[in-house]
Design a protein around this motif. Sequence first.
Motif, PDB file in Angstrom:
ATOM      1  N   CYS A 118      11.493  -0.046  62.572  1.00 14.54           N
ATOM      2  CA  CYS A 118      10.731   0.491  63.950  1.00 14.54           C
ATOM      3  C   CYS A 118      11.186   2.013  63.737  1.00 14.54           C
ATOM      4  N   PHE A 119      12.497   2.414  63.679  1.00 11.97           N
ATOM      5  CA  PHE A 119      12.737   3.814  63.711  1.00 11.97           C
ATOM      6  C   PHE A 119      12.267   4.532  62.511  1.00 11.97           C
ATOM      7  N   LEU A 120      12.153   4.072  61.150  1.00 17.06           N
ATOM      8  CA  LEU A 120      11.590   4.812  60.373  1.00 17.06           C
ATOM      9  C   LEU A 120       9.958   5.158  60.416  1.00 17.06           C
ATOM     10  N   SER A 121       9.503   4.117  60.992  1.00 17.17           N
ATOM     11  CA  SER A 121       8.061   4.277  61.181  1.00 17.17           C
ATOM     12  C   SER A 121       7.719   5.075  62.234  1.00 17.17           C
ATOM     13  N   GLU A 122       8.671   5.186  63.311  1.00 12.17           N
ATOM     14  CA  GLU A 122       8.361   6.007  64.366  1.00 12.17           C
ATOM     15  C   GLU A 122       8.878   7.601  64.140  1.00 12.17           C
ATOM     16  N   THR A 123       9.841   7.876  63.457  1.00  8.85           N
ATOM     17  CA  THR A 123      10.008   9.173  63.129  1.00  8.85           C
ATOM     18  C   THR A 123       8.989   9.567  62.070  1.00  8.85           C
ATOM     19  N   ALA A 124       8.466   8.791  61.050  1.00  6.61           N
ATOM     20  CA  ALA A 124       7.354   9.284  60.226  1.00  6.61           C
ATOM     21  C   ALA A 124       6.171   9.728  61.177  1.00  6.61           C
ATOM     22  N   ARG A 125       5.922   8.727  62.147  1.00  7.38           N
ATOM     23  CA  ARG A 125       4.575   8.813  62.830  1.00  7.38           C
ATOM     24  C   ARG A 125       4.894  10.375  63.632  1.00  7.38           C
ATOM     25  N   LEU A 126       6.043  10.503  64.060  1.00  3.22           N
ATOM     26  CA  LEU A 126       6.200  11.762  65.011  1.00  3.22           C
ATOM     27  C   LEU A 126       6.507  12.906  64.223  1.00  3.22           C
ATOM     28  N   GLY A 127       6.529  12.883  62.864  1.00  2.00           N
ATOM     29  CA  GLY A 127       6.970  14.236  62.209  1.00  2.00           C
ATOM     30  C   GLY A 127       8.281  14.562  62.478  1.00  2.00           C
ATOM     31  N   ILE A 128       9.393  13.734  62.614  1.00  2.00           N
ATOM     32  CA  ILE A 128      10.515  14.017  62.668  1.00  2.00           C
ATOM     33  C   ILE A 128      11.340  14.044  61.257  1.00  2.00           C
ATOM     34  N   GLU A 129      11.728  15.154  60.536  1.00  2.00           N
ATOM     35  CA  GLU A 129      12.467  15.221  59.450  1.00  2.00           C
ATOM     36  C   GLU A 129      13.683  14.411  59.256  1.00  2.00           C
ATOM     37  N   VAL A 130      13.962  13.600  58.527  1.00  4.17           N
ATOM     38  CA  VAL A 130      15.192  12.820  58.279  1.00  4.17           C
ATOM     39  C   VAL A 130      15.582  13.323  56.768  1.00  4.17           C
ATOM     40  N   LEU A 131      16.738  14.115  57.005  1.00  3.96           N
ATOM     41  CA  LEU A 131      17.280  14.580  55.803  1.00  3.96           C
ATOM     42  C   LEU A 131      18.676  14.097  55.378  1.00  3.96           C
ATOM     43  N   THR A 132      18.679  13.245  54.314  1.00  4.54           N
ATOM     44  CA  THR A 132      20.015  12.671  53.707  1.00  4.54           C
ATOM     45  C   THR A 132      20.868  13.634  52.998  1.00  4.54           C
ATOM     46  N   ASN A 133      22.075  13.325  52.800  1.00  6.56           N
ATOM     47  CA  ASN A 133      22.878  13.866  51.777  1.00  6.56           C
ATOM     48  C   ASN A 133      22.967  15.514  52.535  1.00  6.56           C
ATOM     49  N   HIS A 134      23.037  15.602  53.687  1.00 12.26           N
ATOM     50  CA  HIS A 134      23.277  16.801  54.388  1.00 12.26           C
ATOM     51  C   HIS A 134      24.517  16.530  55.253  1.00 12.26           C
ATOM     52  N   SER A 135      25.744  17.128  54.559  1.00 15.00           N
ATOM     53  CA  SER A 135      27.113  16.918  55.240  1.00 15.00           C
ATOM     54  C   SER A 135      27.057  18.091  55.766  1.00 15.00           C
ATOM     55  N   VAL A 136      27.425  18.270  57.061  1.00  9.76           N
ATOM     56  CA  VAL A 136      27.503  19.357  57.762  1.00  9.76           C
ATOM     57  C   VAL A 136      29.234  19.926  57.681  1.00  9.76           C
ATOM     58  N   LYS A 137      28.957  21.312  57.548  1.00  9.96           N
ATOM     59  CA  LYS A 137      30.157  22.017  56.858  1.00  9.96           C
ATOM     60  C   LYS A 137      30.876  22.699  58.216  1.00  9.96           C
ATOM     61  N   ASN A 138      29.880  23.114  58.811  1.00  8.74           N
ATOM     62  CA  ASN A 138      30.354  23.988  60.071  1.00  8.74           C
ATOM     63  C   ASN A 138      29.139  24.205  61.024  1.00  8.74           C
ATOM     64  N   PHE A 139      29.312  24.409  62.243  1.00  6.06           N
ATOM     65  CA  PHE A 139      28.276  25.015  63.080  1.00  6.06           C
ATOM     66  C   PHE A 139      28.740  25.631  64.282  1.00  6.06           C
ATOM     67  N   GLN A 140      28.063  26.718  64.825  1.00  9.82           N
ATOM     68  CA  GLN A 140      28.595  27.615  65.621  1.00  9.82           C
ATOM     69  C   GLN A 140      27.506  28.198  66.657  1.00  9.82           C
ATOM     70  N   GLU A 141      27.830  28.357  67.899  1.00 11.01           N
ATOM     71  CA  GLU A 141      26.978  28.948  68.604  1.00 11.01           C
ATOM     72  C   GLU A 141      26.609  30.199  68.323  1.00 11.01           C
ATOM     73  N   GLU A 142      25.254  30.473  68.864  1.00  8.63           N
ATOM     74  CA  GLU A 142      24.441  31.754  68.447  1.00  8.63           C
ATOM     75  C   GLU A 142      23.773  32.462  69.922  1.00  8.63           C
ATOM     76  N   SER A 143      23.206  33.327  69.891  1.00  5.40           N
ATOM     77  CA  SER A 143      22.461  33.705  70.895  1.00  5.40           C
ATOM     78  C   SER A 143      21.229  32.844  71.097  1.00  5.40           C
ATOM     79  N   PHE A 144      20.585  32.401  69.984  1.00  7.06           N
ATOM     80  CA  PHE A 144      19.367  31.666  69.996  1.00  7.06           C
ATOM     81  C   PHE A 144      19.586  29.998  70.238  1.00  7.06           C
TER      82      PHE A 144
END
Length: 403
Positions: A118-144
């Motif tokens: 259900c989840f996978l078909s819905e994300t595909a239908r709605l054009g949501i990108e599902v990116l695996t093997n993406h380990s987050v190293k850092n995130f920070q606040e920006e003006s945008f």
Amino acid sequence: MKYDLIIVGGGAAGFFTAINVAESSPNLKIAILERGKEVLSKVRVSGGGRCNVTHAEFIPNELSKNYPRGEKELKGPFHTFMTGDTMEWFDQRGVELKIEDDGRIFPVSDSSETIIDCFLSETARLGIEVLTNHSVKNFQEESFGWSLRTSQGDFKTVKLMIATGSNPKIWKLLQDMDHQVIDAVPSLFTFNIKDSRIKDLPGVVTNAKVKVKNSKLSSEGPLLITHWGMSGPAILKLSAWGAIELNTFNYDFEIIVNWLQHYATQEALEEIKELKSNNSKQQVYTYTQFELPKRLWKSLVLASGMQKDTKWADTNKSQLNALSEQLTQGVFKVKGKSTFKEEFVTAGGIDLKEVNFKTFESKKRQNLYFAGEVLNIDAITGGFNFQNAWTGGFIAAQAITSD
């Protein structure tokens, strides 16, 4: 690459949020970043592979009572989105659910793959990108909004949701932003017990009351004897409510089990004396009493100092006292714990005082949202942890798309 929303964590809360955001605002560019090779792995093993979607409790205040951490904070959110809403949400997407006798709710298919599909078909239908093997190293606040650095490249997003569960690396990044994180300790686990009284009783289930010795922790309900000790709702509830305290004991403590649940020791003794009077010629071991499982009764009789051929008429005062104590206040030594099935639930996470529960947005950083077990919220077994994920994801999605 720039997005309107990036969700870190490819689990239940992340997918649920993404789908609800995309349905409300189809033009938004959304990505889910998952550090592993597969998404929704926890959904796959939940409920023994059947996925316990939620629980049939339809009163918000009563539902919130199933959360050792998060009870107060979830009362408001549950008035917005709870069990009935969850059932309707899945029904609208072709997933038929059923309520079992104990209140747990599963897909009719009895397969977690139904929820994953259900989840996978819905994300595909709605054009949501599902990116695996993406380990987050850092995130920070920006003006945008936010910038992220991952193992596969850099990203920019206007809004950011963290739905990673108990991920120490992510927690450290949040701590660097002045968020307080409550250290994780295991919740929902079974008790490791080596004891001759239960050694040969795996599979025996009975209602019992369990109390942790020298503490206020107690629980009651079905107790399952396993090859390694004790499990079942009575034990799992105790492990959830006692998650922090039992961790301080280093999982080395004693429990008192009342196999008769509501009998006091003296009350049991009086009934045992009556049994002796009325069944003098019967062997105690052979004829099970108090509607206990046969194997359990026989084990407790032997533990009381009687033999297999001991008749009621031949029992002495000491044996009768011992039997009443074995039945109502048997002491068992717990040494260690085991994960409940393949599920791993923790107590701990973002301090709830730092979250706006009307939006599930951080009170410390704008456009930063949380859902699921990354928050210091956990529940007893029975579908409640998933309901927290659905409720948080839905309310966050409403807030994200309200601008």
